[in-house]
Write a protein that holds these residues in place. Structure first.
Motif, PDB file in Angstrom:
ATOM      1  N   GLY A 143      96.525  56.779  55.606  1.00  0.00           N
ATOM      2  CA  GLY A 143      96.623  57.252  56.542  1.00  0.00           C
ATOM      3  C   GLY A 143      97.051  57.611  57.405  1.00  0.00           C
ATOM      4  O   GLY A 143      98.125  56.726  58.233  1.00  0.00           O
ATOM      5  N   MET A 144      96.880  58.987  58.667  1.00  0.00           N
ATOM      6  CA  MET A 144      97.022  58.979  59.731  1.00  0.00           C
ATOM      7  C   MET A 144      96.977  57.197  60.976  1.00  0.00           C
ATOM      8  O   MET A 144      95.606  57.300  60.110  1.00  0.00           O
ATOM      9  N   LEU A 145      97.421  57.101  61.810  1.00  0.00           N
ATOM     10  CA  LEU A 145      97.795  56.420  62.687  1.00  0.00           C
ATOM     11  C   LEU A 145      97.136  56.629  63.730  1.00  0.00           C
ATOM     12  O   LEU A 145      98.029  57.788  64.889  1.00  0.00           O
ATOM     13  N   ASP A 146      95.878  56.650  64.459  1.00  0.00           N
ATOM     14  CA  ASP A 146      95.763  57.275  65.875  1.00  0.00           C
ATOM     15  C   ASP A 146      95.202  56.462  66.805  1.00  0.00           C
ATOM     16  O   ASP A 146      93.674  56.560  66.078  1.00  0.00           O
ATOM     17  N   LEU A 147      95.225  55.545  67.381  1.00  0.00           N
ATOM     18  CA  LEU A 147      94.218  54.550  68.324  1.00  0.00           C
ATOM     19  C   LEU A 147      93.976  55.206  69.264  1.00  0.00           C
ATOM     20  O   LEU A 147      92.648  54.783  70.035  1.00  0.00           O
ATOM     21  N   GLU A 148      94.082  56.646  69.637  1.00  0.00           N
ATOM     22  CA  GLU A 148      93.584  57.372  70.796  1.00  0.00           C
ATOM     23  C   GLU A 148      91.289  57.928  70.312  1.00  0.00           C
ATOM     24  O   GLU A 148      90.596  58.988  71.208  1.00  0.00           O
ATOM     25  N   ASP A 149      91.965  58.237  68.763  1.00  0.00           N
ATOM     26  CA  ASP A 149      90.639  58.558  68.105  1.00  0.00           C
ATOM     27  C   ASP A 149      90.363  57.647  68.227  1.00  0.00           C
ATOM     28  O   ASP A 149      90.502  55.954  67.996  1.00  0.00           O
ATOM     29  N   ASP A 150      88.460  57.463  68.277  1.00  0.00           N
ATOM     30  CA  ASP A 150      87.378  56.006  68.070  1.00  0.00           C
ATOM     31  C   ASP A 150      87.268  55.460  67.129  1.00  0.00           C
ATOM     32  O   ASP A 150      87.233  54.663  66.541  1.00  0.00           O
ATOM     33  N   ALA A 151      87.042  57.019  65.576  1.00  0.00           N
ATOM     34  CA  ALA A 151      87.405  56.194  64.946  1.00  0.00           C
ATOM     35  C   ALA A 151      88.888  55.926  63.467  1.00  0.00           C
ATOM     36  O   ALA A 151      88.473  54.077  63.306  1.00  0.00           O
TER      37      ALA A 151
END
Length: 466
Positions: free
Chosen positions: A107-115
């Motif tokens: 799914g979506m990858l987001d390094l800003e989100d901790d999880a």
């Protein structure tokens, strides 16, 4: 409206197949994800590089056209990269270009989100671990094949065709090994090109690396090695070997390795053998002053392969000859014998030694740095006086001392420093010790021997002990 690109990667185009990592499988999964997420796919970019490579053509094209998209989809994290450093670098590059990154699996990858950052970190580490397991399995499989007595692929290096000796090239391999015993790779390369010998590419153009790889390769003595250093071509301690058709015998192969190591150690000038050409670097043409170089005839069918000689001017130095007419070849054994006999005669007649010493001349002395340092000290002393740190008398005393030192340095630089004159007794002792070595090359080095050969063959010696 979302504008989406798909990025696909396989490690090797030969491995593009209809399994979980094939391009078709990856693209189908990415398009299905785009349909579920309501994304509109406009273009697909592909690369065939390993998962640890950061420089990629398809990825570069995607970045160049990043303004045309809002999202990018990859099949899985390990299709983006299989190494943590490369994975984070590529993901951050895509996000910096304003793209939202998705994977068809995670799914979506987001390094800003901790999880999201934790999930990506775990996935990329798992991908790296899997890469290491794949490498270990492949390496062990290759080693086992070699242990079973089979090269990884039929030998196709120079001198072989489909695993068998190709005599048309093998004769030149043997010639190269014979030449390497007495001369360097540069000379061998020049001679191959002069003789018009085709290289493995089919044209008579060679370079030193090609020659060195042939001379270092243990295949030519009948030993196929898996596990060699790519730069030095030397075997690692855990290398695996198996027999293969040989072209040269063990004695010749090991002798060539010693000769190459000897030349590279600095014991002799690169491209020469001081055991055969003992006067290398110390023998010159009396007509033009150019260095005389040691040579030997070339070609696998040469009957005079053991004939070594000195001649004026290497072909690479011909442009510096300035019309020298000295064209005679002088057998090395004759030149060495004449020089050795003359040194032995001088040892019995030490009175003539002083007349052979090169007249010393004044050497210019480089005082620029010392003068620069004194000028800097003068500036510091003046600044200290202006700031009130030193009194006027202290400044005057310091200035006078520094100016006197500066004047002495300038006078010394202008007059030069005379070379020390060699003591005759010291020269005689040095000559006696040099002759006791039994090595003409070492003796010449200790004495600073200079040999000049005139066009008529007359040999004169001079000593430059400096």
């Amino acid at each position: 409206m979302t504008r989406t690109a798909i990025y696909l990667r396989i490690s090797d185009p030969r491995g593009d197949r209809d399994d979980r990592f094939g391009l078709a499988v990856q693209e189908r999964a990415c398009r299905e994800y785009a349909a579920r997420a309501g994304l509109t796919v406009q273009k697909v970019y592909t690369d065939a590089v390993t998962g640890v490579t950061e420089t990629r053509v398809g990825f570069g094209q995607l970045l160049a056209e990043a303004d045309a998209y809002t999202d990018v989809i990859v099949y899985a994290v390990d299709r983006l990269a299989r190494h943590p450093k490369a994975g984070y670098a590529l993901l951050e590059t895509l996000q910096a270009a304003g793209l939202q990154v998705h994977t068809a699996i995670e799914g979506m990858l987001d390094l800003e989100d901790d999880a999201g950052a934790l999930n990506f970190g775990v996935r990329i580490v798992m991908a790296d671990a899997e890469r290491r397991r794949i490498v270990r399995r492949l390496t062990e499989g290759k080693k086992q094949k070699v242990r079973n007595g089979q090269p990884l692929a039929p030998l196709r290096c120079y001198g072989y065709q489909n695993g068998e000796v190709f005599e048309e090239q093998a004769q030149w391999v043997r010639w190269m090994y014979q030449q390497a015993l007495v001369t360097g790779t540069h000379e061998i390369m020049n001679e191959l090109q002069r003789l018009g010998v085709p290289s493995s590419a089919g044209h008579p153009k060679w370079n030193r690396d090609q020659v060195l790889k042939i001379l270092r390769n243990s295949v030519y003595r009948g030993e196929y090695l898996y596990g060699r250093d790519r730069r030095t071509r030397r075997a690692h301690p855990d290398a695996i070997s198996c027999p293969c058709p040989r072209i040269v015998d063990d004695e010749t192969w090991y002798a060539v390795q010693r000769a190459i190591d000897y030349r590279r150690s600095g014991a002799g000038r690169r491209g020469s053998r001081t055991d055969l050409f003992s006067l290398t670097g110390r023998i010159r043409c009396a007509e033009c002053g150019a260095a005389m170089v040691g040579r030997r005839p070339g070609g696998p069918d040469t009957r005079n392969a053991g004939y070594v000689y000195y001649a004026c001017g290497d072909p690479a130095l011909m442009r510096h000859r300035k019309g020298c007419t000295h064209r005679k070849f002088y057998p090395a054994v004759d030149v060495h014998g004449a020089v050795q006999a003359e040194l032995e005669r001088l040892a019995r007649q030490p009175a003539q030694l002083a007349s052979m010493v090169v007249t010393p001349t004044s050497r210019p002395i480089d005082t620029d740095k010392a003068v620069y340092d004194i000028d800097a000290q003068l500036t510091k002393a003046r600044n200290a006086y202006l700031r009130g740190i030193d009194t006027e008398d202290e400044y005057a005393e310091t200035k006078a001392t520094l100016l006197a030192q500066r004047a002495r340095l300038l006078a010394l630089a202008e007059g030069g420093q005379p070379e020390p004159v060699a003591d005759a007794g010291h020269l005689q002792r040095a000559l006696t010790e040099a002759l006791e070595l039994g090595d003409l090359h070492q003796a010449a080095g200790r004495l600073g021997l200079l040999v000049r050969v005139a066009p008529g063959g007359e040999i004169t010696l001079a000593l430059d002990p400096s």
